[in-house]
Design a protein around this motif. Structure first.
Motif, PDB file in Angstrom:
ATOM      1  N   TYR A 200       0.810  -1.230   0.000  1.00 25.96           N
ATOM      2  CA  TYR A 200       0.000   0.000   0.000  1.00 25.96           C
ATOM      3  C   TYR A 200       0.833   1.264   0.000  1.00 25.96           C
ATOM      4  O   TYR A 200       0.299   2.349   0.082  1.00 25.96           O
ATOM      5  CB  TYR A 200      -0.917  -0.014   1.218  1.00 25.96           C
ATOM      6  N   ALA A 201       2.146   1.072  -0.049  1.00 28.80           N
ATOM      7  CA  ALA A 201       2.977   2.294   0.019  1.00 28.80           C
ATOM      8  C   ALA A 201       2.863   3.090  -1.272  1.00 28.80           C
ATOM      9  O   ALA A 201       2.806   2.571  -2.378  1.00 28.80           O
ATOM     10  CB  ALA A 201       4.421   1.887   0.279  1.00 28.80           C
ATOM     11  N   GLN A 202       2.785   4.385  -1.068  1.00 29.18           N
ATOM     12  CA  GLN A 202       2.742   5.251  -2.244  1.00 29.18           C
ATOM     13  C   GLN A 202       4.028   6.047  -2.390  1.00 29.18           C
ATOM     14  O   GLN A 202       4.219   6.743  -3.359  1.00 29.18           O
ATOM     15  CB  GLN A 202       1.556   6.212  -2.124  1.00 29.18           C
ATOM     16  N   ARG A 203       4.816   6.008  -1.389  1.00 27.21           N
ATOM     17  CA  ARG A 203       6.118   6.687  -1.455  1.00 27.21           C
ATOM     18  C   ARG A 203       7.183   5.681  -1.069  1.00 27.21           C
ATOM     19  O   ARG A 203       6.909   4.776  -0.305  1.00 27.21           O
ATOM     20  CB  ARG A 203       6.173   7.839  -0.441  1.00 27.21           C
ATOM     21  N   ASN A 204       8.396   5.897  -1.534  1.00 28.64           N
ATOM     22  CA  ASN A 204       9.504   5.062  -1.040  1.00 28.64           C
ATOM     23  C   ASN A 204      10.643   5.921  -0.523  1.00 28.64           C
ATOM     24  O   ASN A 204      11.797   5.579  -0.595  1.00 28.64           O
ATOM     25  CB  ASN A 204      10.021   4.115  -2.120  1.00 28.64           C
ATOM     26  N   ALA A 205      10.299   7.093   0.001  1.00 24.57           N
ATOM     27  CA  ALA A 205      11.333   7.983   0.534  1.00 24.57           C
ATOM     28  C   ALA A 205      11.846   7.439   1.850  1.00 24.57           C
ATOM     29  O   ALA A 205      11.188   6.647   2.520  1.00 24.57           O
ATOM     30  CB  ALA A 205      10.750   9.385   0.724  1.00 24.57           C
ATOM     31  N   MET A 206      12.991   7.945   2.231  1.00 27.95           N
ATOM     32  CA  MET A 206      13.625   7.448   3.450  1.00 27.95           C
ATOM     33  C   MET A 206      12.894   7.875   4.701  1.00 27.95           C
ATOM     34  O   MET A 206      12.932   7.204   5.711  1.00 27.95           O
ATOM     35  CB  MET A 206      15.050   7.989   3.538  1.00 27.95           C
ATOM     36  N   ASP A 207      12.279   9.018   4.647  1.00 27.21           N
ATOM     37  CA  ASP A 207      11.642   9.500   5.869  1.00 27.21           C
ATOM     38  C   ASP A 207      10.148   9.198   5.913  1.00 27.21           C
ATOM     39  O   ASP A 207       9.415   9.711   6.745  1.00 27.21           O
ATOM     40  CB  ASP A 207      11.900  10.987   6.035  1.00 27.21           C
ATOM     41  N   VAL A 208       9.651   8.406   4.957  1.00 27.70           N
ATOM     42  CA  VAL A 208       8.246   7.991   4.992  1.00 27.70           C
ATOM     43  C   VAL A 208       8.213   6.523   5.394  1.00 27.70           C
ATOM     44  O   VAL A 208       8.884   5.701   4.778  1.00 27.70           O
ATOM     45  CB  VAL A 208       7.599   8.169   3.605  1.00 27.70           C
ATOM     46  N   PRO A 209       7.448   6.173   6.427  1.00 29.84           N
ATOM     47  CA  PRO A 209       7.445   4.775   6.842  1.00 29.84           C
ATOM     48  C   PRO A 209       6.754   3.897   5.818  1.00 29.84           C
ATOM     49  O   PRO A 209       5.834   4.334   5.139  1.00 29.84           O
ATOM     50  CB  PRO A 209       6.684   4.788   8.167  1.00 29.84           C
ATOM     51  N   ALA A 210       7.187   2.629   5.787  1.00 31.21           N
ATOM     52  CA  ALA A 210       6.499   1.652   4.944  1.00 31.21           C
ATOM     53  C   ALA A 210       5.207   1.244   5.632  1.00 31.21           C
ATOM     54  O   ALA A 210       5.018   1.462   6.820  1.00 31.21           O
ATOM     55  CB  ALA A 210       7.400   0.435   4.745  1.00 31.21           C
ATOM     56  N   LEU A 211       4.257   0.716   4.809  1.00 32.97           N
ATOM     57  CA  LEU A 211       2.966   0.301   5.370  1.00 32.97           C
ATOM     58  C   LEU A 211       2.894  -1.225   5.427  1.00 32.97           C
ATOM     59  O   LEU A 211       3.292  -1.911   4.502  1.00 32.97           O
ATOM     60  CB  LEU A 211       1.827   0.846   4.483  1.00 32.97           C
ATOM     61  N   ASP A 212       2.309  -1.718   6.508  1.00 34.65           N
ATOM     62  CA  ASP A 212       2.179  -3.180   6.635  1.00 34.65           C
ATOM     63  C   ASP A 212       0.910  -3.631   5.901  1.00 34.65           C
ATOM     64  O   ASP A 212       0.190  -2.776   5.387  1.00 34.65           O
ATOM     65  CB  ASP A 212       2.188  -3.578   8.105  1.00 34.65           C
ATOM     66  N   PRO A 213       0.640  -4.900   5.810  1.00 37.21           N
ATOM     67  CA  PRO A 213      -0.495  -5.386   5.009  1.00 37.21           C
ATOM     68  C   PRO A 213      -1.816  -4.790   5.437  1.00 37.21           C
ATOM     69  O   PRO A 213      -2.765  -4.779   4.680  1.00 37.21           O
ATOM     70  CB  PRO A 213      -0.488  -6.891   5.268  1.00 37.21           C
ATOM     71  N   GLN A 214      -1.908  -4.293   6.632  1.00 36.94           N
ATOM     72  CA  GLN A 214      -3.158  -3.662   7.039  1.00 36.94           C
ATOM     73  C   GLN A 214      -3.159  -2.159   6.814  1.00 36.94           C
ATOM     74  O   GLN A 214      -4.085  -1.486   7.219  1.00 36.94           O
ATOM     75  CB  GLN A 214      -3.402  -3.935   8.535  1.00 36.94           C
ATOM     76  N   GLY A 215      -2.077  -1.675   6.273  1.00 39.71           N
ATOM     77  CA  GLY A 215      -2.033  -0.262   5.973  1.00 39.71           C
ATOM     78  C   GLY A 215      -1.480   0.600   7.071  1.00 39.71           C
ATOM     79  O   GLY A 215      -1.451   1.816   6.974  1.00 39.71           O
ATOM     80  N   ARG A 216      -1.024  -0.032   8.121  1.00 40.78           N
ATOM     81  CA  ARG A 216      -0.448   0.762   9.198  1.00 40.78           C
ATOM     82  C   ARG A 216       1.016   0.960   8.932  1.00 40.78           C
ATOM     83  O   ARG A 216       1.670   0.075   8.382  1.00 40.78           O
ATOM     84  CB  ARG A 216      -0.624   0.053  10.524  1.00 40.78           C
TER      85      ARG A 216
END
Lengths: 291, 99, 641
Positions: A200-216
């Protein structure tokens, strides 16, 4: 020594072997000890070849080093590769006795050997006339055929024994695929596997957290330094999957906790899990700081 | 040919293996000490085979290897099953026959 | 001569024994008729005895000793013992005495024990006693005699402690048994000496062998037999049990402790006459013992207020007379038995009379609460009186004939030379006087004088009693015995019949002249006797007898305490024995047990120490193995050259 070559070989390998053996004695980690022993065995194989026993030398490498020592390594992995022995001795007097006996035994044996006058060595040139393996085969299947059969039985028995000893009786019923699927249906969970992290990630920047399968967001995906400095940014989330957060039995009270200053964090649970339904009442993740 | 060197080496390796058995607590390392002892005796056998010009020594060493392999299999299986129940690979923990 | 009749003599022992067995095993079912079975068994022995007597009388004197062989008892290498019976005048005398008096007392007991729930058991024990006593007197070997000896001891124990729910009775029974046991040691030692001297223990071998054995050995045997006799007959120094034995029912006292069992000692001495005669020192000791007991019993009897205990002291004294007679040698054997016979009648009669008095006075035994019973219990008074006259030795009653003969023989002791005739004669004479005194005291305190009881409570503090004559079943035996007390002596004395009857056993004896002329002795005796009786009348018949016993002189107090016999026994024998056993028990616990337990404990400690080697660690075991291997290698190397 027949030739100086053999003597050179011996005097090169022998001290190394002794040092490796002492390495086995003194090594703290089990893997180190195993490697020392492997070294000794390989050197032994070389010596066998030098002692006009090539067949045995190859067998030593294939069976001993290749199979037995690898088995040792596997078991060490099973048991715990970083389990290290403390060098403190628990049995009183054992250390003294052990050293005494070890050195004493060595002294006695070496002394005996040095004092014995051996007959002149005959060598195996004659015996190995038809190459060593053939000669060994003749002796093995000739004089020692009965021993051979018995040893074969022994090997079979050993294999069976290993099977039996490591067999584990199931204490709980086996939860196979069918049982897992049935459980999933019964609990009303989603039947399809959840998306992998980052889907669900829309960004892959270093300071943006990745999202887990539930979107958190996954906190650990951002460097701690940025987090501490407060330079972490929020991850945008699609509205369709916003409802995923906080839903299901795994949503409430579980999952990584976030920084305290992020009070309007997207649906993450607060540090206090005793407030039921608090996650349900958090506002959906509609805030979008990103333009 | 003077093969007493090999015999001395064999004796040394044997003593070191014996010392390992006595002094180390990890079961697997103890086992490796035993393997070292077996190998040392193998070396002696092969040396004597060459000394006497008789291949029986090598054949016996071969048998020793086979038996050692079987022994390792069973011994490690035992260690693994003990470890499963006791979560410890220390030889000192297996002391129920005390007194 | 045809001995077929006599060959059935074993019936005399078996019949009462079977009777006892039936009565004991039948249990409560036999309660209704058990006592009659007992009486019947006893009567059967009397009938048999009479038959045998008549048979024997039909033969010549020399043939009258018959040995009946019943069977082999055991064969133990060099000792072979047969079961056999010797039927001869001596044993038949006893058989008749035991069975006759016994049957009378059985009849008496039917009424006396009427209200006792254990009457059947009583008769079983009585029958057992009769069987054992008959075995004793009929045995033809000392070993079989010993069986009967022990049997009567057992019966005595069972009967003294018949009412064993009273602890005092049980203690008295034990005392009797234990004192007898002490005496039995003498019997056993005598048996051993006999076996070592003669190689056999039956009468024939012993008497034959005694002729050729040295005097020292014979004296030893005789003295050991005397020890046994002293215990059974309550002679000094083993006399302490007889007074306590009065705790048993009165028929028991009458039968066992007056007429029959206590006379077994005299029987033993007389039966062993051939041995004693050849051991003059033992005879002297016997006579001395008899004389001492004679006086002892007489002194004690003067101070007792218990009617039964007085009669017991009297028994002790009269048996002293018998022992004195037996100790005088062959001249006295026959007279000892004669006195034994007459004594059996009058003493048993007096005991039954005492029982009758107690029956009427609510089982009270203290003479201080009797008095004036002659008017109320006429038959008892007359029969008791006849016995009293007999024991005093008033002619023509039986006691006169027998006791006088003993006093005469005492004055003829040792062939009439030296100190013996004087000492023994005077002792017997004075003893007769004292006997007269205390027996008269008993008679007057009980039957004469003023009544120290009342018919109904009138506030005088005297006990309330309703004395009445006893039922016929009690009075008839008393009458029969009184007739015997009166007439038996005279009858048997006619023409020296009794002495010649016993001759096959005692041997013919030359008559010695006593140091004093016979008429003088007779007159002296009568004077002393009458003097004693008059003295007793003055003190107990004519004047008032205090109900509470007065303090009395030192001698009186000593006599009341049986001349301190219990104190002496306790301190001389019992206390040291107790200390010895206690110290042995202590030693056993500490030394023997301690040694064993200590060894076991040490072993345990050793095991504990060795156990520590097994510490459970594989590596220690591996070290031990390697060390052993090392030692082996070194040894092989050292040896291998």
């Amino acid at each position: 020594m027949t030739s100086g070559a053999e003597a050179v070989l011996f005097w090169c390998l022998a001290p190394l072997m002794v040092i490796a053996a002492l390495g086995l004695l003194f090594a703290r980690k089990a893997v180190h000890a195993t490697l020392c022993v492997v070294f000794v065995m390989v050197c032994l194989a070389v010596m066998y070849v030098a002692l006009e026993a090539p067949f045995l030398g190859i067998v030593q490498i294939v069976v001993y080093t290749g199979a037995v020592m690898m088995l040792f390594l596997f078991v060490i992995m099973l048991v715990g590769v970083d389990a290290s022995d403390s060098l403190v001795e628990t049995i009183r007097g054992q250390r003294l006795v052990g050293w005494l006996l070890g050195i004493g035994l060595g002294a006695v044996l070496v002394g005996v050997i040095l004092r014995v006058s051996f007959p002149a060595g005959i060598g195996l040139e004659e015996a190995n006339a038809d190459t060593n393996p053939v000669a060994i085969a003749r002796v093995l299947f000739g004089d020692f055929v009965f021993n051979l059969e018995v040893v074969g039985v022994l090997l079979i028995t050993a294999a069976l024994a290993a099977l039996t000893l490591t067999h584990k009786q199931r204490l709980t019923p086996r939860v196979g695929q069918k049982e897992r699927a049935d459980a999933r249906v019964a609990s009303g969970e989603s039947l399809v596997p959840l998306p992998a992290p980052g889907v669900y990630a829309q960004r892959n920047a270093m300071d943006v957290p990745a999202l887990d399968p539930q979107g958190r967001p996954i906190e650990a995906s951002v460097s701690r330094v940025l987090r501490v400095r407060g330079q972490e940014r929020q991850a945008p989330l699609d509205a369709q999957i916003a409802h995923l957060s906080g839903q299901g039995p795994r949503g409430v009270g579980s999952g990584p906790s976030h920084d305290v200053d992020r009070t309007d964090g997207p649906g993450e649970p607060t540090a206090d899990p005793s407030t039921p339904g608090a996650a349900d009442t958090t506002p959906p993740r509609t805030t979008e700081e990103e333009s | 040919m003077d093969m007493s060197n090999y015999l001395v080496l064999s004796a040394l390796l044997f003593s070191i293996g014996a010392a390992t058995v006595l002094l180390r607590r990890n079961a697997i390392i103890v086992f490796m000490g035993i393997e070292l002892m077996l190998n040392a005796s193998n070396l002696a056998f092969v040396t004597f085979a060459r000394m006497h010009g008789d291949l029986s020594g090598q054949v016996i060493a071969f048998f020793v290897m086979v038996v050692a392999a079987a022994e390792v299999v069973v011994g490690l299986a035992i260690i693994v099953s003990i470890f499963r129940t006791r979560r410890s690979a220390s030889v000192d923990d297996v002391n129920l026959l005390k007194n | 001569m045809d001995t077929s009749v006599i060959d059935s003599a074993w019936l005399l022992v078996v019949v009462p024994l079977v009777g006892a067995g039936i009565l004991l095993l039948a249990g409560r079912r036999a309660d209704a008729w058990g006592h009659w079975l007992g009486v019947l068994a006893s009567a059967a022995t009397f009938v048999l005895g009479a038959v045998y007597l008549l048979t024997l009388l039909g033969w010549d004197a020399a043939d009258r000793v018959v040995d009946v062989h019943v069977g082999r008892w055991f064969d133990a290498g060099s000792l072979v013992v047969d079961v056999g019976l010797r039927v001869d005048p001596l044993s038949l005398t006893f058989v008749l005495l035991v069975s006759f008096v016994g049957t009378l007392i059985h009849l008496y007991s039917v009424a006396y024990m009427e209200h006792d729930a254990d009457r059947r058991r009583f008769f079983a024990y009585l029958n057992l006693f009769v069987a054992a006593m008959l075995l004793l007197v009929l045995a033809d070997s000392y070993l079989l005699l010993f069986v009967g000896w022990e049997g009567v001891g057992l019966a005595s124990y069972l009967l003294i402690g018949f009412w064993n729910h009273v602890p005092a009775n049980a203690t008295a029974a034990k005392k009797a048994f234990i004192v007898n046991r002490v005496a039995d040691v003498g019997m056993i030692v005598a048996l051993m000496l006999m076996f070592s001297s003669f190689g056999a223990v039956d009468f024939a071998s012993v008497f034959a062998g005694a002729e050729t054995t040295d005097t020292g050995r014979l004296t030893a045997i005789a003295l050991m037999l005397l020890v046994a006799a002293c215990g059974k007959s309550a002679q000094f120094p083993l006399q302490s049990w007889l007074g306590d034995a009065m705790a048993g029912p009165t028929p028991v006292s009458a039968l066992i402790h007056a007429a029959t069992m206590v006379t077994a000692g005299v029987y033993l001495v007389v039966r062993s006459g051939p041995v004693f005669t050849l051991a003059p020192d033992a005879l002297l000791v016997t006579a001395v013992v008899g004389a001492v007991t004679l006086v002892f019993g007489a002194v004690v009897g003067c101070a007792k207020d218990d009617i039964k205990k007085t009669l017991a002291a009297s028994t002790m004294s009269q048996i002293g007379y018998m022992m004195l007679a037996a100790g005088l040698g062959p001249i006295g054997y026959a007279f000892a038995i004669f006195h034994l016979l007459t004594h059996g009648f009058f003493k048993a009669g007096m005991f039954l009379g005492a029982g009758s008095v107690m029956h009427g006075m609510s089982d009270d035994v203290s003479m201080r609460r009797f008095g004036g019973l002659s008017a109320v219990m006429k038959v008892t008074w007359v029969t008791f009186g006849l016995g009293w006259l007999a024991i005093l030795g008033i002619p023509p009653f039986s006691g006169f004939w027998s006791k006088d003969k003993i006093i005469e023989s005492a004055f003829a002791a040792d062939g009439g030379h030296g100190w013996q005739p004087w000492v023994f004669g005077l002792v017997a004479l004075v003893g007769a006087g004292i006997t007269a005194f205390y027996m008269s005291r008993l008679f007057f305190m009980t039957f004469h004088g003023q009544r120290r009881w009342v018919e109904s409570d009138d506030g005088s503090g005297l006990p309330v009693r309703h004395p009445h004559e006893s039922p016929a079943l009690m009075t008839v035996p008393m009458v029969v015995l009184a007739v015997g007390s009166a007439a038996l002596g005279g009858l048997l004395m006619v023409g020296g019949a009794f002495a010649s009857w016993l001759e096959p056993v005692t041997g013919h004896v030359e008559h010695h002249e006593p140091v004093l002329p016979v008429p003088v002795i007779m007159v002296l005796t009568l004077l002393l006797v009458l003097g004693g009786a008059v003295l007793a009348w003055r003190q107990y018949g004519a004047s008032t007898v205090p109900v509470e016993p007065p303090v009395g002189s030192v001698l009186t107090r000593a006599a009341r305490a049986d001349l301190y016999q219990d104190v002496v026994n306790e301190n001389l024998v019992m206390r040291p024995g107790q200390y010895l056993t206690r110290s042995l028990v202590y030693a056993d616990k500490k030394v023997v047990d301690g040694g064993f337990m200590g060894a076991a404990g040490a072993l345990g400690l050793l095991g504990e120490a060795v156990k520590k080697v097994q510490n459970g660690y594989v590596r220690s075991y591996a070290a031990m193995m390697l060390a052993g291997f090392g030692v082996l290698v070194v040894v092989v190397l050292l040896v291998w050259n």
